[in-house]
Motif scaffolding. Structure first.
Motif, mmCIF file in Angstrom:
data_model
loop_
_atom_site.group_PDB
_atom_site.id
_atom_site.type_symbol
_atom_site.label_atom_id
_atom_site.label_comp_id
_atom_site.label_asym_id
_atom_site.label_seq_id
_atom_site.Cartn_x
_atom_site.Cartn_y
_atom_site.Cartn_z
ATOM 1 N N ARG A 5 0.767 -1.108 -0.176
ATOM 2 C CA ARG A 5 0.262 0.277 0.154
ATOM 3 C C ARG A 5 0.979 1.227 -0.489
ATOM 4 N NH1 ARG A 5 -5.253 -0.262 1.970
ATOM 5 N NH2 ARG A 5 -4.969 -1.988 2.523
ATOM 6 N N PRO A 11 2.864 -5.276 3.529
ATOM 7 C CA PRO A 11 1.551 -5.715 3.663
ATOM 8 C C PRO A 11 0.815 -5.460 4.840
ATOM 9 C CG PRO A 11 2.283 -6.603 1.795
ATOM 10 C CD PRO A 11 3.930 -6.234 2.598
ATOM 11 N N GLN A 14 -3.877 -8.184 7.544
ATOM 12 C CA GLN A 14 -5.512 -8.294 6.846
ATOM 13 C C GLN A 14 -5.007 -8.056 5.110
ATOM 14 O OE1 GLN A 14 -7.401 -4.422 6.782
ATOM 15 N NE2 GLN A 14 -9.326 -5.605 5.695
ATOM 16 N N ASP A 15 -3.510 -7.410 4.868
ATOM 17 C CA ASP A 15 -4.023 -7.793 2.915
ATOM 18 C C ASP A 15 -3.198 -8.985 3.137
ATOM 19 O OD1 ASP A 15 -4.860 -4.996 2.805
ATOM 20 O OD2 ASP A 15 -2.664 -4.254 2.640
ATOM 21 N N ALA A 19 -5.004 -11.981 0.090
ATOM 22 C CA ALA A 19 -4.407 -11.712 -0.503
ATOM 23 C C ALA A 19 -3.483 -13.067 -1.230
ATOM 24 C CB ALA A 19 -2.353 -11.253 -0.774
ATOM 25 N N TRP A 82 -8.425 -1.984 -1.877
ATOM 26 C CA TRP A 82 -7.558 -3.199 -1.998
ATOM 27 C C TRP A 82 -6.219 -2.322 -2.067
ATOM 28 C CZ3 TRP A 82 -9.768 -4.807 2.402
ATOM 29 C CH2 TRP A 82 -11.116 -5.447 2.362
ATOM 30 N N SER A 83 -5.515 -2.843 -0.872
ATOM 31 C CA SER A 83 -3.745 -2.472 -2.146
ATOM 32 C C SER A 83 -3.576 -3.429 -3.349
ATOM 33 C CB SER A 83 -2.991 -2.702 -0.947
ATOM 34 O OG SER A 83 -2.654 -4.500 -0.630
ATOM 35 N N VAL A 86 -3.324 -6.845 -2.924
ATOM 36 C CA VAL A 86 -4.109 -7.505 -2.771
ATOM 37 C C VAL A 86 -5.028 -7.425 -3.949
ATOM 38 C CG1 VAL A 86 -6.405 -7.828 -2.085
ATOM 39 C CG2 VAL A 86 -4.714 -7.042 -0.414
#
Length: 164
Positions: A5, A11, A14-15, A19, A82-83, A86
């Motif tokens: 991100r 990351p 959560q990411d 992913a 989302w990043s 992901v």
């Protein structure tokens, strides 16, 4: 290169988890290709036993593969919240799943051999497909959990182009 991100940072948890989840899509869709391998090497079925309930649920729900595919595409890949990490992993998983269409089409065009070298070639191809997908999925999940960019052969460059 796939980036987190924020440049230079890894990351967050959560990411990483998000992913990794889309890689279940090609894994679940590839189980039919492993039937000969599972019969020949029952140890594999013991290793993958923890996901057996998920496989049964996935196979029993009508349109589960289609719904899952669009959920990953619309909910992860196309969701700018989302990043990039992901979304890139989600796209790679989707492209792996799309690759599974090619052997399915070949099976529909050509009749399945029942004896001889044709049957042996068919079994080898089925086993190879499952092993390839399983290795890619394990690599993708492990890389995602570690916060690293997985570059899966055949799909990484295409995923890179799709995720902007």
């Amino acid at each position: 290169m796939v980036e987190a991100r924020y440049r230079g940072s890894s990351p967050d948890i959560q990411d990483r988890v998000l992913a990794a989840i889309p890689y279940l899509l090609p894994f679940l869709d590839s189980f039919g290709y492993g039937r000969f391998l599972f019969y020949q090497f029952p140890q594999i079925t013991r290793v993958i036993a923890p996901v057996a309930p998920l496989v049964s649920l996935y196979a029993s729900v009508p349109f589960a593969p289609l719904i899952s595919f669009f959920a990953v595409y619309l909910g992860i890949v196309q969701n700018q919240r989302w990043s990039r990490f992901v979304r890139f992993n989600g796209m790679q998983a989707m492209l792996l799943d799309i690759l599974l269409i090619l052997p399915r089409l070949a099976e529909q065009v050509f009749s399945t051999p029942t004896t001889g070298w044709g049957l042996q070639a068919y079994i080898t191809a089925q086993n190879s497909i499952w092993i390839f997908i399983a290795v890619c999925v394990v690599y993708g999940i492990a890389s995602s959990v570690l916060g690293q960019a997985a570059r899966i052969p055949l799909v990484a460059d295409a995923a890179e182009q799709q995720v902007r």
